[in-house]
Design a protein around this motif. Structure first.
Motif, mmCIF file in Angstrom:
data_model
loop_
_atom_site.group_PDB
_atom_site.id
_atom_site.type_symbol
_atom_site.label_atom_id
_atom_site.label_comp_id
_atom_site.label_asym_id
_atom_site.label_seq_id
_atom_site.Cartn_x
_atom_site.Cartn_y
_atom_site.Cartn_z
ATOM 1 N N ALA A 13 -48.127 26.619 -27.741
ATOM 2 C CA ALA A 13 -47.964 25.459 -26.517
ATOM 3 C C ALA A 13 -48.668 26.191 -25.106
ATOM 4 O O ALA A 13 -49.334 25.206 -24.500
ATOM 5 N N ALA A 14 -47.613 26.769 -24.287
ATOM 6 C CA ALA A 14 -47.726 27.036 -23.431
ATOM 7 C C ALA A 14 -49.115 28.441 -22.551
ATOM 8 O O ALA A 14 -50.053 27.620 -21.291
ATOM 9 N N SER A 20 -55.607 24.814 -19.768
ATOM 10 C CA SER A 20 -55.595 23.397 -19.256
ATOM 11 C C SER A 20 -55.440 22.672 -18.155
ATOM 12 O O SER A 20 -56.045 21.848 -17.808
ATOM 13 N N GLN A 21 -54.534 23.364 -17.497
ATOM 14 C CA GLN A 21 -54.193 24.034 -15.583
ATOM 15 C C GLN A 21 -53.881 22.312 -15.845
ATOM 16 O O GLN A 21 -53.871 21.615 -14.992
ATOM 17 N N SER A 22 -52.541 21.969 -16.921
ATOM 18 C CA SER A 22 -51.651 21.156 -17.065
ATOM 19 C C SER A 22 -52.913 19.706 -17.438
ATOM 20 O O SER A 22 -51.365 18.219 -17.122
ATOM 21 N N HIS A 23 -53.793 19.455 -17.658
ATOM 22 C CA HIS A 23 -54.803 17.657 -17.549
ATOM 23 C C HIS A 23 -54.251 17.326 -19.082
ATOM 24 O O HIS A 23 -55.303 17.364 -19.629
ATOM 25 N N ASP A 24 -54.608 18.266 -20.122
ATOM 26 C CA ASP A 24 -54.655 18.018 -21.073
ATOM 27 C C ASP A 24 -52.829 17.060 -21.500
ATOM 28 O O ASP A 24 -51.966 17.780 -21.674
ATOM 29 N N PRO A 25 -53.517 15.896 -22.235
ATOM 30 C CA PRO A 25 -51.584 15.187 -22.425
ATOM 31 C C PRO A 25 -51.541 15.402 -23.468
ATOM 32 O O PRO A 25 -50.189 15.548 -23.195
ATOM 33 N N ALA A 26 -52.030 16.203 -24.646
ATOM 34 C CA ALA A 26 -50.984 16.628 -25.591
ATOM 35 C C ALA A 26 -50.431 17.993 -25.626
ATOM 36 O O ALA A 26 -49.576 17.977 -26.041
ATOM 37 N N SER A 80 -45.528 30.567 -17.570
ATOM 38 C CA SER A 80 -45.859 31.612 -16.831
ATOM 39 C C SER A 80 -46.887 31.827 -16.245
ATOM 40 O O SER A 80 -48.289 32.700 -17.342
ATOM 41 N N PRO A 81 -47.632 31.621 -15.735
ATOM 42 C CA PRO A 81 -49.229 32.238 -15.302
ATOM 43 C C PRO A 81 -48.773 33.801 -15.001
ATOM 44 O O PRO A 81 -50.550 33.815 -15.318
ATOM 45 N N GLN A 82 -48.338 34.231 -15.078
ATOM 46 C CA GLN A 82 -48.253 35.774 -14.781
ATOM 47 C C GLN A 82 -48.092 36.145 -15.757
ATOM 48 O O GLN A 82 -48.551 37.181 -15.953
ATOM 49 N N GLY A 83 -48.287 35.574 -16.896
ATOM 50 C CA GLY A 83 -48.172 36.513 -18.535
ATOM 51 C C GLY A 83 -46.248 36.958 -18.631
ATOM 52 O O GLY A 83 -45.633 36.094 -18.170
#
Length: 291
Positions: A13-14, A20-26, A80-83
């Protein structure tokens, strides 16, 4: 509260959310759900610890979420964007998640926190609370991660982090032997033994060699030098100390036990240890994998 959620689903999920750069509502809705689930999970685990310490019947108190006498594994959900290698911002956000869960008065030094949004592989995403901040594990002597050297292992039961900080080898411990130095050096002997030697890949091979071995008596409640902590009851009994059977190994043990010594690194030999008798082996500086 997250118990029924397969651990791999958190990282999946993360990843979807980050891609989606947080643009996916689901994806955003699912992440919010998982955030709430990990907060609830952490609250339940700490409640279980409180119940265990309140003297609940050990036969009645059995839970897969918490083992009495061990560190709890708390959860947060912080994509985390850094993985797997959490950056400073992600670690701070993990601390904020503990506060949002309302558990800061219950979290203790030595508790382990897992960022479930990262991965469930090895110790990736696992942090340890030092009483003020979350710290990364260290990798000086273990490629899979080890207890940070800031911790006095004698202040916790010998198996406190067993299966919480994962390892394929004998776990590392940081111990100050100075209070027992005279007793150890008086009892030291050179013995022939079959020794399991660890390979760089984490495996073992058996060789016949010599070790310097000694014994000392540990008592619960004994003050630990340069700290406000005391020896935990789990160490009460005999401690068997081993080091390599060379002049250098003996000199290293003498230094650890002298007034010039300090807290040093050892491996707890699980296959030899038993209640009332813990075996440890000196880990030399030459065994470092990160200098």
């Amino acid at each position: 509260m997250g118990v029924s959620i397969a651990t791999y689903q958190y990282a999946s999920a993360a990843d979807t959310y980050l891609q989606s750069q947080s643009h996916d509502p689901a994806a955003l809705a699912l992440c919010r759900s998982f955030t709430g689930a990990t907060r609830s999970y952490t609250r339940v685990v700490l409640r279980l610890r409180a119940q265990a310490e309140a003297g609940w019947d050990s036969d009645a108190f059995r839970s897969p979420l918490y083992r009495s006498g061990h560190a709890p594994l708390l959860r947060v959900f912080v994509p985390s964007p850094q993985g797997g290698w959490l950056g400073d911002e992600s670690v701070v956000e993990c601390e904020k998640e503990l506060r949002r869960a309302g558990v800061m008065k219950l979290v203790r030094r030595g508790d382990v926190v897992w960022d479930a949004a990262v991965s469930d592989e090895g110790n990736i995403g696992r942090l340890i609370w030092d009483g003020n901040y979350l710290l990364d594990l260290e990798y000086n002597y273990s490629p899979s991660g080890q207890l940070p050297h800031y911790f006095n292992s004698l202040a916790y039961p010998p198996s406190y982090w067993h299966k919480v900080i994962r390892t394929n080898t004998n776990p590392l411990a940081f111990i100050d032997l100075r209070p027992y130095g005279r007793e150890i050096m008086q009892n030291v002997q050179l013995v022939q033994d079959r020794v399991q030697s660890e390979t760089p890949q984490g495996g073992y091979h058996t060789i016949v060699g010599y070790s310097h071995r000694s014994v000392a008596r540990l008592l619960r409640g004994t003050p630990i030098p340069e700290s406000k902590e005391v020896v935990d009851a789990g160490w009460d009994g005999r401690i068997i100390v081993e080091t390599e059977g060379t002049n250098e190994g003996l000199a290293d043990l003498q230094l650890r036990c002298s007034s010039r010594g300090t807290k040093s690194v050892y491996r707890i030999l699980r296959e030899k240890s038993r209640p009332g008798e813990v075996w440890i082996r000196c880990v030399r500086a030459k065994e470092k994998i990160l200098q």
